[in-house]
Scaffold this motif. Structure first.
Motif, PDB file in Angstrom:
ATOM      1  N   ALA A 178       0.834  -1.203   0.000  1.00 23.40           N
ATOM      2  CA  ALA A 178       0.000   0.000   0.000  1.00 23.40           C
ATOM      3  C   ALA A 178       0.868   1.253   0.000  1.00 23.40           C
ATOM      4  O   ALA A 178       0.383   2.353   0.247  1.00 23.40           O
ATOM      5  N   SER A 179       2.154   1.069  -0.283  1.00 23.40           N
ATOM      6  CA  SER A 179       3.110   2.173  -0.268  1.00 23.40           C
ATOM      7  C   SER A 179       3.686   2.378  -1.668  1.00 23.40           C
ATOM      8  O   SER A 179       3.272   1.731  -2.626  1.00 23.40           O
ATOM      9  N   ASN A 180       4.688   3.267  -1.764  1.00 24.93           N
ATOM     10  CA  ASN A 180       5.379   3.476  -3.040  1.00 24.93           C
ATOM     11  C   ASN A 180       6.689   2.699  -3.102  1.00 24.93           C
ATOM     12  O   ASN A 180       7.580   3.016  -3.887  1.00 24.93           O
ATOM     13  N   PHE A 181       6.825   1.682  -2.250  1.00 26.12           N
ATOM     14  CA  PHE A 181       7.963   0.765  -2.295  1.00 26.12           C
ATOM     15  C   PHE A 181       7.965   0.105  -3.679  1.00 26.12           C
ATOM     16  O   PHE A 181       7.011  -0.554  -4.063  1.00 26.12           O
ATOM     17  N   THR A 190      12.149  -9.698  -1.095  1.00 32.46           N
ATOM     18  CA  THR A 190      11.219 -10.692  -0.543  1.00 32.46           C
ATOM     19  C   THR A 190      11.170 -11.987  -1.342  1.00 32.46           C
ATOM     20  O   THR A 190      10.565 -12.961  -0.888  1.00 32.46           O
ATOM     21  N   PHE A 191      11.756 -11.988  -2.554  1.00 38.33           N
ATOM     22  CA  PHE A 191      11.728 -13.151  -3.453  1.00 38.33           C
ATOM     23  C   PHE A 191      10.329 -13.446  -4.001  1.00 38.33           C
ATOM     24  O   PHE A 191      10.081 -14.530  -4.524  1.00 38.33           O
ATOM     25  N   LEU A 192       9.419 -12.488  -3.885  1.00 35.90           N
ATOM     26  CA  LEU A 192       8.087 -12.662  -4.447  1.00 35.90           C
ATOM     27  C   LEU A 192       8.113 -12.411  -5.947  1.00 35.90           C
ATOM     28  O   LEU A 192       8.924 -11.618  -6.455  1.00 35.90           O
ATOM     29  N   ASP A 193       7.207 -13.067  -6.654  1.00 36.11           N
ATOM     30  CA  ASP A 193       7.085 -12.872  -8.093  1.00 36.11           C
ATOM     31  C   ASP A 193       6.580 -11.454  -8.375  1.00 36.11           C
ATOM     32  O   ASP A 193       5.638 -10.991  -7.725  1.00 36.11           O
ATOM     33  N   PRO A 194       7.195 -10.733  -9.323  1.00 33.30           N
ATOM     34  CA  PRO A 194       6.765  -9.351  -9.602  1.00 33.30           C
ATOM     35  C   PRO A 194       5.317  -9.245 -10.041  1.00 33.30           C
ATOM     36  O   PRO A 194       4.657  -8.231  -9.766  1.00 33.30           O
ATOM     37  N   VAL A 195       4.801 -10.268 -10.724  1.00 34.88           N
ATOM     38  CA  VAL A 195       3.390 -10.245 -11.126  1.00 34.88           C
ATOM     39  C   VAL A 195       2.494 -10.241  -9.892  1.00 34.88           C
ATOM     40  O   VAL A 195       1.499  -9.508  -9.813  1.00 34.88           O
ATOM     41  N   LEU A 196       2.858 -11.054  -8.904  1.00 29.27           N
ATOM     42  CA  LEU A 196       2.090 -11.102  -7.656  1.00 29.27           C
ATOM     43  C   LEU A 196       2.202  -9.776  -6.908  1.00 29.27           C
ATOM     44  O   LEU A 196       1.210  -9.273  -6.368  1.00 29.27           O
ATOM     45  N   VAL A 197       3.390  -9.204  -6.888  1.00 30.79           N
ATOM     46  CA  VAL A 197       3.588  -7.921  -6.208  1.00 30.79           C
ATOM     47  C   VAL A 197       2.703  -6.845  -6.820  1.00 30.79           C
ATOM     48  O   VAL A 197       2.031  -6.088  -6.118  1.00 30.79           O
ATOM     49  N   LYS A 198       2.682  -6.784  -8.148  1.00 29.64           N
ATOM     50  CA  LYS A 198       1.855  -5.777  -8.827  1.00 29.64           C
ATOM     51  C   LYS A 198       0.368  -6.011  -8.571  1.00 29.64           C
ATOM     52  O   LYS A 198      -0.408  -5.070  -8.416  1.00 29.64           O
ATOM     53  N   LYS A 199      -0.029  -7.287  -8.510  1.00 32.23           N
ATOM     54  CA  LYS A 199      -1.430  -7.596  -8.226  1.00 32.23           C
ATOM     55  C   LYS A 199      -1.815  -7.121  -6.827  1.00 32.23           C
ATOM     56  O   LYS A 199      -2.871  -6.501  -6.631  1.00 32.23           O
ATOM     57  N   LEU A 200      -0.946  -7.390  -5.858  1.00 30.34           N
ATOM     58  CA  LEU A 200      -1.224  -6.973  -4.485  1.00 30.34           C
ATOM     59  C   LEU A 200      -1.219  -5.450  -4.365  1.00 30.34           C
ATOM     60  O   LEU A 200      -2.020  -4.871  -3.623  1.00 30.34           O
ATOM     61  N   LYS A 201      -0.332  -4.782  -5.088  1.00 28.05           N
ATOM     62  CA  LYS A 201      -0.327  -3.327  -5.077  1.00 28.05           C
ATOM     63  C   LYS A 201      -1.625  -2.756  -5.654  1.00 28.05           C
ATOM     64  O   LYS A 201      -2.158  -1.761  -5.155  1.00 28.05           O
ATOM     65  N   ILE A 203      -4.495  -4.159  -5.516  1.00 30.15           N
ATOM     66  CA  ILE A 203      -5.568  -4.412  -4.554  1.00 30.15           C
ATOM     67  C   ILE A 203      -5.499  -3.433  -3.379  1.00 30.15           C
ATOM     68  O   ILE A 203      -6.522  -2.890  -2.941  1.00 30.15           O
ATOM     69  N   LEU A 204      -4.291  -3.202  -2.874  1.00 32.46           N
ATOM     70  CA  LEU A 204      -4.128  -2.386  -1.672  1.00 32.46           C
ATOM     71  C   LEU A 204      -3.841  -0.919  -1.957  1.00 32.46           C
ATOM     72  O   LEU A 204      -3.764  -0.111  -1.033  1.00 32.46           O
ATOM     73  N   GLY A 205      -3.652  -0.567  -3.218  1.00 28.52           N
ATOM     74  CA  GLY A 205      -3.520   0.839  -3.565  1.00 28.52           C
ATOM     75  C   GLY A 205      -2.109   1.364  -3.613  1.00 28.52           C
ATOM     76  O   GLY A 205      -1.900   2.586  -3.601  1.00 28.52           O
TER      77      GLY A 205
END
Length: 208
Positions: A178-181, A190-201, A203-205
């Motif tokens: 929910a930040s501009n990180f 975090t080793f998270l997939d960038p597609v997942l990161v963008k999806k969560l962003k 959702i949370l703004g």
């Protein structure tokens, strides 16, 4: 006789010593590591020491199906300088207070309705989880990641007491998504997939 006179004078000097019993916050002032400045004692009333803000349930119509209603110093100025504060937790079915920390305080949770599964992760990466029912308590040490989630299909309510008037709150998911990180940095750290990161962003703004 001299000893008696000395003891009496000592007792009288101690009993007349000035003690500051409380420091109801003047929240128009600046918060500092030692708290807010005090309201003038002449303006303090009995109403300052009571708080009704935790009576009503919080609004759980949101993405986490839960609400936290604080009674920190900003809401309840009388706790200023006393080393304690409180909050109300309302969780609907499938409600969750995501992983978060209180940098400035330990937390004592008391369940008053329903069942709540709660837990924390120690600095040794050991996980401690317990499902609590009405009347049961759990403690979360200062600064450690912890969570609360509804256990069962009924609403749950709990009250938390903190060892600071300003315990602070940082929710891990919101800090990341929910930040501009930036997505590349989140992916790298975090080793998270960038597609997942963008999806969560989305959702949370968050952005970036």
């Amino acid at each position: 006789m001299i000893q008696i006179i000395f003891l009496l004078s000592l007792f009288l000097s101690i009993s007349n010593a000035s003690v500051q019993d409380f420091c109801v916050a003047d929240i128009k002032g600046s918060d500092t590591p030692s708290g807010y400045p005090c309201k003038p004692a002449s303006t303090v009333t009995s109403d300052d020491f009571a708080f009704e803000g935790l009576i009503a349930p919080g609004n759980i119509t949101n993405i986490i199906n839960a609400a936290v209603t604080p009674a920190f110093v900003a809401q309840f100025p009388a706790v200023n300088g006393l080393g304690l504060s409180a909050a109300r937790l309302d969780l609907g079915p499938a409600g969750v207070i995501p992983l978060h920390t209180h940098p400035g305080a330990s937390e004592l949770l008391v369940v008053t309705q329903g069942h709540i599964t709660a837990g924390f992760v120690s600095s040794a990466n050991t996980v401690y989880i317990k499902t609590l029912k009405k009347g049961e308590l759990m403690v979360f040490p200062q600064g450690l990641l912890h969570f609360q989630a509804t256990a069962g299909k009924r609403n749950a309510v709990a009250f938390a007491v903190f060892s600071s008037a300003s315990p602070g709150l940082q929710i891990l998911d919101f800090a990341l998504f929910a930040s501009n990180f930036s997505t590349p940095l989140i992916t790298k750290t975090t080793f998270l997939d960038p597609v997942l990161v963008k999806k969560l962003k989305s959702i949370l703004g968050g952005s970036g």
